[in-house]
Scaffold this active site. Structure first.
Site, PDB file in Angstrom:
ATOM      1  N   GLY A   1       0.866  -1.146   0.002  1.00 10.92           N
ATOM      2  CA  GLY A   1       0.081   0.043   0.012  1.00 10.92           C
ATOM      3  C   GLY A   1       0.738   1.363  -0.043  1.00 10.92           C
ATOM      4  O   GLY A   1       2.133   1.203   0.000  1.00 10.92           O
TER       5      GLY A   1
ATOM      6  N   CYS B   1      11.382  -1.403   4.694  1.00 12.27           N
ATOM      7  CA  CYS B   1      10.519  -1.437   3.673  1.00 12.27           C
ATOM      8  C   CYS B   1       9.384  -0.319   4.066  1.00 12.27           C
ATOM      9  O   CYS B   1       9.510   0.767   4.050  1.00 12.27           O
ATOM     10  CB  CYS B   1      10.000  -2.589   3.374  1.00 12.27           C
ATOM     11  SG  CYS B   1      11.177  -3.707   2.596  1.00 12.27           S
TER      12      CYS B   1
ATOM     13  N   PHE C   1       6.953   2.572  -3.343  1.00 11.76           N
ATOM     14  CA  PHE C   1       6.969   3.829  -3.073  1.00 11.76           C
ATOM     15  C   PHE C   1       8.443   4.150  -2.485  1.00 11.76           C
ATOM     16  O   PHE C   1       9.006   3.002  -1.978  1.00 11.76           O
ATOM     17  CB  PHE C   1       5.945   3.990  -1.870  1.00 11.76           C
ATOM     18  CG  PHE C   1       4.553   3.907  -2.531  1.00 11.76           C
ATOM     19  CD1 PHE C   1       3.781   5.163  -3.040  1.00 11.76           C
ATOM     20  CD2 PHE C   1       3.776   2.825  -2.610  1.00 11.76           C
ATOM     21  CE1 PHE C   1       2.607   5.260  -3.338  1.00 11.76           C
ATOM     22  CE2 PHE C   1       2.492   2.853  -3.185  1.00 11.76           C
ATOM     23  CZ  PHE C   1       1.942   4.055  -3.708  1.00 11.76           C
TER      24      PHE C   1
ATOM     25  N   HIS D   1      15.086  -5.986   2.289  1.00  9.26           N
ATOM     26  CA  HIS D   1      14.710  -7.033   3.411  1.00  9.26           C
ATOM     27  C   HIS D   1      15.876  -7.509   4.009  1.00  9.26           C
ATOM     28  O   HIS D   1      16.516  -8.387   2.960  1.00  9.26           O
ATOM     29  CB  HIS D   1      13.672  -8.114   2.422  1.00  9.26           C
ATOM     30  CG  HIS D   1      12.359  -7.765   2.256  1.00  9.26           C
ATOM     31  ND1 HIS D   1      11.282  -8.268   2.854  1.00  9.26           N
ATOM     32  CD2 HIS D   1      11.710  -6.774   1.389  1.00  9.26           C
ATOM     33  CE1 HIS D   1      10.207  -7.620   2.365  1.00  9.26           C
ATOM     34  NE2 HIS D   1      10.660  -6.799   1.422  1.00  9.26           N
TER      35      HIS D   1
ATOM     36  N   GLU E   1      16.362  -9.899   5.975  1.00  9.34           N
ATOM     37  CA  GLU E   1      16.009 -11.313   6.370  1.00  9.34           C
ATOM     38  C   GLU E   1      16.125 -12.109   4.948  1.00  9.34           C
ATOM     39  O   GLU E   1      16.402 -13.315   4.965  1.00  9.34           O
ATOM     40  CB  GLU E   1      14.679 -11.433   6.797  1.00  9.34           C
ATOM     41  CG  GLU E   1      13.477 -11.767   5.836  1.00  9.34           C
ATOM     42  CD  GLU E   1      13.139 -10.476   5.084  1.00  9.34           C
ATOM     43  OE1 GLU E   1      12.531 -10.614   4.132  1.00  9.34           O
ATOM     44  OE2 GLU E   1      13.495  -9.351   5.571  1.00  9.34           O
TER      45      GLU E   1
END
Length: 410
Positions: free
Chosen positions: A237, A263, A308, A356, A358
């Site tokens: 979103g 993020c 974004f 990310h 991870e």
């Protein structure tokens, strides 16, 4: 097996004809491309892909099938799936079913036998756009009607989705369940805005007790847990719609609780500090994105999934537009297009990255960021985001950031 036609339709009227793959029907979403050559199961189950139709640039998809260990969340979140050559049968010792069987079981409408290279070039040149995948009876409708249906769906800009993908109830990820043999070093409140399963595991492996909490969690609820720090996850979103989470983070920063975000969490930190965010033309999605760490001069290959970005100046220390939070700098940036890939606060204990660490699936270049977070939670040396940089990695130009506030140049 009977071959059924399918259509992939873009809002500009572009139509690609292919073969039905997975469930039959129609699905709408934002068309984006992902450049990962491995990890399709993790991609499909990453909640950050909610309401998006994924175009896989890797030509062969489904070779290793599906297993029950690698999903990154409770379900597949993508709106639709577009591949070129789908594996006819999986071949891997961990596979328990085929990718198409999984797509069908989870009612994901896909299309195969299309030129994903041409689609990717089109999206790269014209930007991500609204799209639809149509198969079965839906594919027999007039194309003009399908294009109109695609155009009538809401755009990703302005979409509020974190509340749709978040965990329904709180739970705890214990270090002892992930190889940690001593008492927990600290505890963290991880706000799930689209959290991938591997993220709290990476923290638990390092001795952190992780309270995974819904997106609607309040600061009072965090305060009751008496945690040592707060984490904001990735998620789908438009960050401009995340007023609830932005307000929560400002309360966290005001209380000087150590904070780490990735993020979507990076974008929320940017907005909490007073910076703007904007939609990228086609985003960064894949496991091969090069990023520069401005403090060390090192380049990391990172796993990313975002459409974004934060609008903040690169190469200088500035006072946050919300001046009560003091000085801030862009800590990382993309080597492909200079997009902001991280923020470091110099007067409060907060930092974030746009990718990310991870990395499931993906490279492990950025795993050290979890170590920095642990140090922020446990070391007296670390009192601001700037202190998370190990002394041996600090270049002369980097040390100026915590003293005189002078500009930092990569």
């Amino acid at each position: 097996m009977r071959i059924e036609p399918a259509l992939f339709v873009l809002e500009d009227g572009t139509v690609h004809e292919g073969t039905a793959y997975g469930a039959r029907g129609s699905r709408l979403g934002e068309a984006v491309f992902s450049t990962g050559m491995t990890g399709y199961q993790e991609t499909l189950t990453d909640p950050s892909y909610a309401r998006q139709i994924i175009v896989q640039t890797a030509p062969h998809i489904g070779n290793t099938g599906i297993n029950d260990e690698d999903p990154e969340s409770r379900k597949i979140w993508v709106a639709g799936y577009v591949v070129r050559d789908a594996a006819r049968r999986p071949s891997n010792w961990r596979s328990v079913r085929s990718l198409e069987e999984e797509l069908t079981a989870q009612d994901v409408v896909g299309i195969k036998d299309v030129d994903t290279r041409a689609i990717t070039r089109h999206l790269r040149d014209h930007g991500s756009m609204r799209a639809g995948v149509f198969s079965g009876e839906a594919a027999s409708r007039p194309v003009a009607e399908l294009v109109e249906e695609v155009r009538s769906q809401p755009a990703m800009k302005g979409a509020r989705l974190a509340e749709e993908v978040t965990v329904e109830s709180a739970h705890v990820v214990e270090p002892a369940d992930h190889g940690w043999q001593d008492e927990p070093l600290a505890s963290v409140a991880a706000i799930d805005l689209g959290l991938k399963n591997m993220t709290p595991v990476r923290m638990a492996e390092r001795g952190l007790r992780v309270h995974v909490l819904p997106a609607s969690t309040t600061f009072a609820e965090i305060d009751q847990l008496d945690v040592d720090g707060v984490f904001l996850s990735n998620g789908p979103g438009d960050p401009a719609t995340a007023a609830t989470q932005i307000g929560l983070l400002r309360e966290v920063l005001n209380a000087r609780k150590p904070f780490f975000g990735i993020c979507f969490g990076n974008q929320i930190l940017g907005r909490a500090l007073g910076f703007g965010t904007y939609k990228l033309p086609f985003g960064h999605r894949g496991i091969n994105q090069p990023v520069m760490d401005h403090a060390t001069g090192k380049v990391e290959i990172t796993s990313q999934n975002h459409g974004f970005a934060v609008d903040a100046p690169i190469g200088e220390v500035v006072t946050a537009p919300q001046e009560q939070y003091g000085r801030v700098q862009v800590s990382h940036s993309s080597l492909n297009d200079d997009v902001v890939e991280g923020l470091r606060c110099l007067d409060i204990p907060a930092f974030s990255v746009q990718y990310h660490p991870e990395a499931a699936a993906g490279p492990h270049d950025s795993a050290y960021l979890f170590d920095r977070f642990v140090e922020m939670l446990t070391s007296d040396r670390v009192t601001t985001g700037a202190d998370t940089l190990p002394p041996e990695d600090r270049r002369p130009s980097a040390s100026a950031e915590t003293t005189g506030g002078s500009a930092l140049h990569a």
